[in-house]
Write an enzyme that holds these catalytic residues in place. Structure first.
Site, short mmCIF file in Angstrom:
data_model
loop_
_atom_site.label_atom_id
_atom_site.label_comp_id
_atom_site.label_asym_id
_atom_site.label_seq_id
_atom_site.Cartn_x
_atom_site.Cartn_y
_atom_site.Cartn_z
N CYS A 102 22.90 -1.77 21.91
CA CYS A 102 22.21 -1.34 20.66
C CYS A 102 20.96 -1.73 20.82
O CYS A 102 20.38 -2.31 21.71
CB CYS A 102 22.75 -1.84 19.53
N CYS B 94 20.14 -5.78 20.98
CA CYS B 94 20.56 -6.21 22.40
C CYS B 94 19.46 -5.72 23.42
O CYS B 94 19.25 -6.57 24.55
CB CYS B 94 22.15 -5.72 22.62
N GLU C 282 26.32 -8.35 24.64
CA GLU C 282 25.24 -8.56 25.50
C GLU C 282 24.42 -9.83 25.09
O GLU C 282 23.91 -10.59 25.66
CB GLU C 282 24.29 -7.32 25.25
N HIS D 41 26.73 -9.38 19.35
CA HIS D 41 27.30 -8.30 20.10
C HIS D 41 27.51 -8.98 21.74
O HIS D 41 27.08 -10.18 22.07
CB HIS D 41 26.34 -7.32 20.18
ZN LIG Z 1 24.09 -4.89 20.26
#
Ligand SMILES: [Zn+2]
Length: 158
Positions: free
Chosen positions: A103, A106, A79, A77
């Site tokens: 999420c 992260c 982040e 992801h």
């Molecule tokens: Zn994430």
């Protein structure tokens, strides 16, 4: 008056770094979801940026992005990519994310790296799956004492 001026200044810089995250999101090769992130130092210099994609060297073909189970297993992801892109201490730094919220994984990495503030540009009405994810990660941020600011999505000029 001084406080109001500081607030206006903070809002201006938050907007700039959210514009940066929104711009970086476009670098993702994922045809369905493009997220961008920027990690910013207290002196307003950029420590790292990231977008969602496969790890370095891992074949990032269109077919793989279209194979959702494989994509979800391999993708890093935005982040997390930003958090992993620098070896400096991120204690007290700010994470900017657009146009979807972090999420739980992260959020966990954000908390563990010592980020103190998270600023997110996202729509008021999130799709159900994202609303559920955000409910969990926002709870994590609140319990960990990470300040969260939610702003409307940025409109890209040009
Ligand atoms: Zn994430």
């Amino acid at each position: 008056m001084g406080d109001a001026m500081n607030q206006a200044m903070n809002d201006k810089w938050d907007g700039r770094f959210l514009d940066l995250a929104t711009f970086i999101a476009e670098w993702s090769k994922d045809p369905s979801t493009k997220v961008g992130a920027a990690v910013v130092r207290p002196d307003r210099t950029v420590a790292a940026v990231g977008f969602n994609g496969f790890p370095r060297g891992v074949l990032d073909s269109v077919e793989r992005y279209q194979d959702r189970p494989t994509k979800y297993e391999m993708v890093v992801h935005a982040e997390l990519n930003a958090l992993l892109s620098t070896r400096e201490s991120l204690e007290g730094y700010t994470l900017y994310v657009a146009p979807l919220p972090p999420c739980s994984q992260c959020a966990a990495a954000t908390i563990q790296r010592g980020i103190r503030r998270v600023v997110i540009a996202m729509p008021a009405e999130l799709p159900d799956t994202w609303a559920q994810k955000w409910e969990i990660s926002s709870t994590m941020f609140a319990e960990a004492g990470v300040e969260v600011c939610v702003r409307p999505p940025r409109t890209r000029a040009g």
